[in-house]
Design a protein around this motif. Structure first.
Motif, PDB file in Angstrom:
ATOM      1  N   PRO A   1       0.486  -1.018   0.501  1.00 47.26           N
ATOM      2  CA  PRO A   1      -0.090  -0.265  -0.192  1.00 47.26           C
ATOM      3  C   PRO A   1       0.465   1.373  -0.022  1.00 47.26           C
ATOM      4  N   HIS A   2       0.756   2.864   0.155  1.00 48.01           N
ATOM      5  CA  HIS A   2       1.061   3.648   0.015  1.00 48.01           C
ATOM      6  C   HIS A   2       1.910   3.664   0.912  1.00 48.01           C
ATOM      7  N   LEU A   3       3.364   3.816   1.235  1.00 50.52           N
ATOM      8  CA  LEU A   3       4.251   3.983   1.958  1.00 50.52           C
ATOM      9  C   LEU A   3       4.295   5.382   2.492  1.00 50.52           C
ATOM     10  N   VAL A   4       4.592   5.642   3.621  1.00 47.01           N
ATOM     11  CA  VAL A   4       5.412   6.895   4.284  1.00 47.01           C
ATOM     12  C   VAL A   4       6.383   6.261   5.018  1.00 47.01           C
ATOM     13  N   ILE A   5       7.431   6.723   4.950  1.00 45.83           N
ATOM     14  CA  ILE A   5       8.923   6.264   5.806  1.00 45.83           C
ATOM     15  C   ILE A   5       9.823   7.242   5.711  1.00 45.83           C
ATOM     16  N   SER A   6      10.931   7.463   6.716  1.00 45.76           N
ATOM     17  CA  SER A   6      11.971   8.574   7.115  1.00 45.76           C
ATOM     18  C   SER A   6      12.617   8.891   5.814  1.00 45.76           C
ATOM     19  N   GLU A   7      13.256  10.450   6.138  1.00 45.21           N
ATOM     20  CA  GLU A   7      14.708  10.510   4.953  1.00 45.21           C
ATOM     21  C   GLU A   7      15.779   9.551   5.633  1.00 45.21           C
ATOM     22  N   LYS A   8      15.750   9.157   7.154  1.00 39.27           N
ATOM     23  CA  LYS A   8      16.692   8.596   6.923  1.00 39.27           C
ATOM     24  C   LYS A   8      16.370   6.792   7.396  1.00 39.27           C
ATOM     25  N   ASP A   9      15.676   6.806   6.902  1.00 50.18           N
ATOM     26  CA  ASP A   9      15.437   5.119   6.710  1.00 50.18           C
ATOM     27  C   ASP A   9      15.034   5.093   4.806  1.00 50.18           C
ATOM     28  N   SER A  10      15.430   3.477   5.021  1.00 54.16           N
ATOM     29  CA  SER A  10      16.170   3.617   3.665  1.00 54.16           C
ATOM     30  C   SER A  10      14.287   2.523   3.769  1.00 54.16           C
ATOM     31  N   VAL A  11      13.982   1.905   2.115  1.00 51.99           N
ATOM     32  CA  VAL A  11      13.178   2.136   1.372  1.00 51.99           C
ATOM     33  C   VAL A  11      13.222   0.999   1.276  1.00 51.99           C
ATOM     34  N   PRO A  12      11.794   0.464   1.692  1.00 48.73           N
ATOM     35  CA  PRO A  12      11.966  -0.999   1.922  1.00 48.73           C
ATOM     36  C   PRO A  12      11.745  -1.908   0.585  1.00 48.73           C
TER      37      PRO A  12
END
Length: 497
Positions: free
Chosen positions: A182-193
């Motif tokens: 689904p739509h993802l929300v991540i932090s700038e410091k996290d890697s993309v799953p």
């Protein structure tokens, strides 16, 4: 880029599997959403001559510098996911001269700016006094337009009558492309799953295109696995809203990825941790264009992400928002009366709901140049009775907890300037006039208190957090606007008793 033009001069049509109508223009009363910009040449008028119906668009060529031509363009197709798609334009035309069909595509360059490419067919339709049919197919399987418009160009002297313009989406329906993430929300410091798509085509070549409005698109050739799955994980993700789009033979699927600054992500995460449930929670959402547009990454989708972050699979939001809706039209649709988009409420009550959210007010409070912004669409004294009638209709089907929201805060400075400019010149709908919004919000809050509903004030925090960048056109929300609205909604769910 592949561009193919097929011109048919008979009554038959080109049959393409997976063809679906996207736009239609019949020009019965006017030239609708088409115009001839002054920086191009030519004149666009309405004609009573027609292939069918009451009229057609008349394009007349004119000299400009060392060329003679006429060009007309449609409004941007901004509400479509355009990357990887295939489109077909069909039309009828008659007159004198040579008419080209085309498209104007904007793509993001390496500087984060739009590059515009005008694409015209190599072979024109030779116009005659008889109506002839033309078809043009455009393949965007390797590029990611952020906006797209249809074009007609008349080269050399002449004039063209154009009618029955249709835009079709061409996609191989057997691909069965759908999101597994689904739509993802991540932090700038996290890697993309890993981002996953499902198809019905195992071991088949495809593309994944990754882009946002400030970064040039990067295309990754991929191949579905033995089960038809496509999995992508990469690093071309920038701040803000990113689109990860898989494309296979015109069939596409877009998974939006929102990237937030670490502090903002942490604030959302803290709210999400407060929400805990062991049971499934179904939410019915009745709203306007703020939650109808930008589906898959609007405020409702972001709210869904955060509600499910620590309750995976527990929250489901049935989004039945309809653009342009106001309380009286919601009532008409629920009663089965003639109104815009009557099918939007089909099978509305085929599942039980735990919450029903009514997010309205923007169109209710709108005022137009028709009466010099003197009154809103829904008079203040009609607001509470209309909500009470709607509640009675809802209670025939559901005992769900009711949540009602205020109107939002649009880009009031822009609305004010544009409204003043439009007076006496052209039609304009002005949103956010405080003399209408404040009484509306007060009335909805009073209704909530009287009827045991929960009230969410969207107006005050959106006014306090006002920034022009929160809007795309003064009323509809940008990525930052959707993020702000979702935080207000999430705060309500996190803090409710």
């Amino acid at each position: 880029m592949k561009i193919k033009l097929l011109l048919l001069f008979c009554a038959g049509t080109l049959s393409v599997m997976g063809e679906s109508l996207v736009r239609k223009f019949d020009f019965d009363r006017n030239t609708e959403a088409w115009y001839a910009p002054p920086y191009w040449s030519g004149k666009l008028t309405h004609s009573r001559e027609a292939k069918s119906g009451g009229g057609s668009a008349k394009l007349t060529a004119a000299p400009k510098k060392d060329q003679t031509y006429g060009r007309m363009v449609s409004q941007n197709l901004t509400k479509l996911a355009l990357a990887g798609r295939k489109f077909k334009i069909t039309f009828y035309a008659g007159g004198k001269g040579e008419l080209f069909a085309g498209m104007l595509a904007a793509t993001v360059n390496s500087r984060g700016k739009n590059d515009y490419k005008l694409m015209l067919s190599e072979t024109p339709l030779a116009l005659t006094p008889e109506w002839r049919k033309g078809e043009a197919v455009f393949d965007f399987s390797e590029i990611a337009p952020v906006t797209l418009s249809m074009i007609f160009e008349l080269k050399g002297e002449g004039e063209a009558l154009i009618d029955e313009v249709r835009l079709f989406d061409l996609a191989d329906s057997s691909v069965g492309m759908r999101p597994a993430t689904p739509h993802l929300v991540i932090s700038e410091k996290d890697s993309v799953p890993p981002i996953c798509f499902n198809t019905a085509k195992p071991d088949t070549e495809a593309s994944v295109m990754v882009f946002n409005r400030s970064r040039k698109m990067v295309r990754y050739p991929v191949k579905s696995d033995a089960s038809g799955n496509i999995v992508w994980q990469g690093a071309n993700i920038g701040a803000g809203l990113n689109h990860v789009t898989a494309a296979m033979n015109g069939a596409t699927c877009d998974i939006p990825v929102s990237v937030l600054p670490p502090a903002e992500f942490a604030a959302f995460d803290e709210l999400a941790r407060k929400i805990k449930t062991a049971d499934k929670v179904n939410i019915l959402w009745l709203g306007d264009s703020l939650c109808d547009f930008d589906r898959s990454f609007n405020a409702v989708d972001k709210l869904s992400f955060w509600l499910n972050k620590y309750n995976p699979g527990k929250f489901h939001i049935e989004n039945r928002a309809v653009r342009g809706d106001y309380i009286l039209r919601v009532e008409e649709r629920m009663l089965g009366r003639k109104c815009f988009a009557p099918a939007a409420y089909d099978n509305l009550w085929n599942k039980p709901y735990d919450f029903i959210v009514i997010q309205l007010g923007n169109n209710d409070c709108a005022a137009t140049t028709n009466n010099r912004f003197a009154s809103p669409v829904v008079a203040t004294e009609k607001v509470v009775p209309a909500y009470e009638r709607l509640l009675k209709l809802i209670r025939k089907h559901s005992s769900a907890k009711l949540i009602v929201t205020s109107a939002t805060y649009p880009d009031v400075p822009l609305m004010t300037r544009n409204g003043e400019r439009a007076l006496g010149k052209y039609f304009f709908a002005r949103f956010g006039m405080e003399q209408f919004v404040v009484p509306f919000n007060t009335a909805v809050k009073e209704f909530a208190a009287k009827n045991g509903a929960e009230f969410v004030d969207l107006h005050t925090p959106m006014k306090e957090g006002y920034a022009g960048e929160n809007y795309v056109d003064g009323i509809h929300l940008s990525e930052t606007g959707h993020t702000l609205m979702s935080r207000i909604l999430l705060t309500h769910f996190a803090n409710r008793k």
